[in-house]
Write an enzyme that holds these catalytic residues in place. Structure first.
Site, PDB file in Angstrom:
ATOM      1  N   SER A  53       6.012  20.890  -7.565  1.00  0.00           N
ATOM      2  CA  SER A  53       4.801  21.280  -8.292  1.00  0.00           C
ATOM      3  C   SER A  53       3.904  20.064  -8.415  1.00  0.00           C
ATOM      4  CB  SER A  53       5.165  21.800  -9.680  1.00  0.00           C
ATOM      5  OG  SER A  53       4.027  21.719 -10.519  1.00  0.00           O
ATOM      6  N   HIS A  86       3.637  23.792  -4.801  1.00  0.00           N
ATOM      7  CA  HIS A  86       3.474  24.737  -5.910  1.00  0.00           C
ATOM      8  C   HIS A  86       2.279  24.277  -6.745  1.00  0.00           C
ATOM      9  CE1 HIS A  86       5.180  27.641  -8.859  1.00  0.00           C
ATOM     10  NE2 HIS A  86       4.792  26.761  -9.780  1.00  0.00           N
ATOM     11  N   ASP A  99       0.171  24.866 -10.077  1.00  0.00           N
ATOM     12  CA  ASP A  99       0.210  25.484 -11.397  1.00  0.00           C
ATOM     13  C   ASP A  99      -1.203  25.616 -11.956  1.00  0.00           C
ATOM     14  OD1 ASP A  99       2.987  25.989 -12.005  1.00  0.00           O
ATOM     15  OD2 ASP A  99       3.269  23.817 -11.898  1.00  0.00           O
ATOM     16  N   MET A 152      -3.604  26.847 -14.796  1.00  0.00           N
ATOM     17  CA  MET A 152      -3.530  27.163 -16.235  1.00  0.00           C
ATOM     18  C   MET A 152      -4.937  27.265 -16.810  1.00  0.00           C
ATOM     19  SD  MET A 152      -0.397  24.726 -17.434  1.00  0.00           S
ATOM     20  CE  MET A 152       1.060  24.499 -16.407  1.00  0.00           C
ATOM     21  N   HIS A 189       0.676  29.556  -8.592  1.00  0.00           N
ATOM     22  CA  HIS A 189       1.261  30.181  -9.779  1.00  0.00           C
ATOM     23  C   HIS A 189       0.162  30.329 -10.826  1.00  0.00           C
ATOM     24  CE1 HIS A 189       4.451  29.677 -13.241  1.00  0.00           C
ATOM     25  NE2 HIS A 189       3.842  30.852 -13.269  1.00  0.00           N
ATOM     26  N   MET A 207      -1.032  31.037 -14.163  1.00  0.00           N
ATOM     27  CA  MET A 207      -0.707  31.187 -15.590  1.00  0.00           C
ATOM     28  C   MET A 207      -2.032  31.369 -16.321  1.00  0.00           C
ATOM     29  SD  MET A 207       2.244  28.306 -15.693  1.00  0.00           S
ATOM     30  CE  MET A 207       1.570  27.611 -14.202  1.00  0.00           C
ATOM     31  N   MET A 223      10.742  32.124 -15.092  1.00  0.00           N
ATOM     32  CA  MET A 223      10.425  30.856 -15.767  1.00  0.00           C
ATOM     33  C   MET A 223      11.637  30.388 -16.573  1.00  0.00           C
ATOM     34  SD  MET A 223       7.373  29.872 -14.970  1.00  0.00           S
ATOM     35  CE  MET A 223       7.433  28.442 -16.050  1.00  0.00           C
ATOM     36  N   ASP A 275      11.514  28.238 -12.037  1.00  0.00           N
ATOM     37  CA  ASP A 275      10.460  27.261 -12.305  1.00  0.00           C
ATOM     38  C   ASP A 275      10.613  26.691 -13.715  1.00  0.00           C
ATOM     39  OD1 ASP A 275       8.139  25.794 -12.434  1.00  0.00           O
ATOM     40  OD2 ASP A 275       6.775  27.501 -12.218  1.00  0.00           O
TER      41      ASP A 275
END
Ligand code: DX5
Ligand code: ZN
Length: 232
Positions: free
Chosen positions: A17, A42, A44, A46, A76, A78, A149, A184
């Site tokens: 990540s 990966h 992330d 957010m 990913h 979120m 998660m 993850d």
């Protein structure tokens, strides 16, 4: 793309990540882990709403794609409204999008999976530690991957929550052989063997990879993949 989750080059896949990369040297760090043996990057994403942090958006994805044309970019999401970001990330060159079952469930989840696949990307559905694995069931047959998660999302460097391994066992018994299970959060050489034993085949790691010096990342990736525990 060079491969898909249904036809992976090897298992487990290791997905560093970039949340723990040096953002001032992002390309160097991203390229470095791919050369060190990582299978995916990966990303992330957010939004400061679904999780208490802000990170990166489609532009980061676009520039990584520009400089790393063959990289498998595992995004990913979120975010509270993942549907809004499907086209921007598809245009930015994402290979894969994972959204959370906490924000899109039931028939809407099926519809979102179809939309993402319709753009030529693979799709995953994620659940947070407090969310029951059943939340994945309505749409998971339309997805390529389930993401479990193992920390409450928002930050790298948190401790692994072992109770989520039960969800992985349930999923392994239910999913098709071509569907992957990604874990993850808090993955290290200590926790990776348990994840593998439970049935995970994609391991995300931020601090376990980027938290070590550049010249030790190949070894970190190799140890995560082989399941060698730190104590061995
Ligand atoms: C957490 C993110 C993870 C995180 C993992 O909210 O979804 O991908 O970067 O970090 P580590 O591996 O340090 O737990
Ligand atoms: Zn993640």
């Amino acid at each position: 793309m060079t491969w898909t989750f249904a036809h992976p080059p090897r298992l487990p896949l290791i997905a560093p990540s970039i949340l723990s990369a040096d953002f001032g040297h992002m390309l160097r760090d991203a390229q470095g882990v791919l050369e060190a043996g990582a299978d995916l990057l990966h990303l992330d994403i957010m939004d400061g709403h679904f999780v208490p942090n802000l990170t990166m958006g489609p532009d980061m994805c676009r520039w990584l794609r520009h400089h790393l044309p063959l990289a498998h970019l595992d995004v990913h999401l979120m975010v509270t409204d993942p549907a809004r970001f499907v086209e921007p990330f598809a245009k930015a060159g994402a290979s894969h999008l994972t959204f959370h079952a906490e924000v899109v469930g039931g028939p809407a989840g099926v519809e979102l999976c179809r939309r993402i696949r319709g753009l030529g990307l693979t799709v995953g559905i994620a659940v947070n530690p407090p969310t029951s694995v059943e939340a994945l069931f309505p749409a998971i047959e339309h997805a390529d991957l389930a993401l479990v998660m193992s920390v409450n999302p928002g930050f790298s460097g948190q401790a692994f929550i072992p109770s989520v391994l039960d969800k992985v066992r349930t999923l392994r018994a239910r999913l098709r052989p071509d569907q992957r299970i990604e874990m993850d959060g808090g993955i290290s050489t200590t926790t990776a063997p348990d994840c593998r034993a439970a049935g995970c085949d994609v391991l995300v790691a931020a601090s376990a990879v980027f938290g070590v010096a550049n010249d030790r990342r190949a070894l970190a990736i190799k140890q995560l993949r082989s399941g060698v525990s730190k104590s061995e």
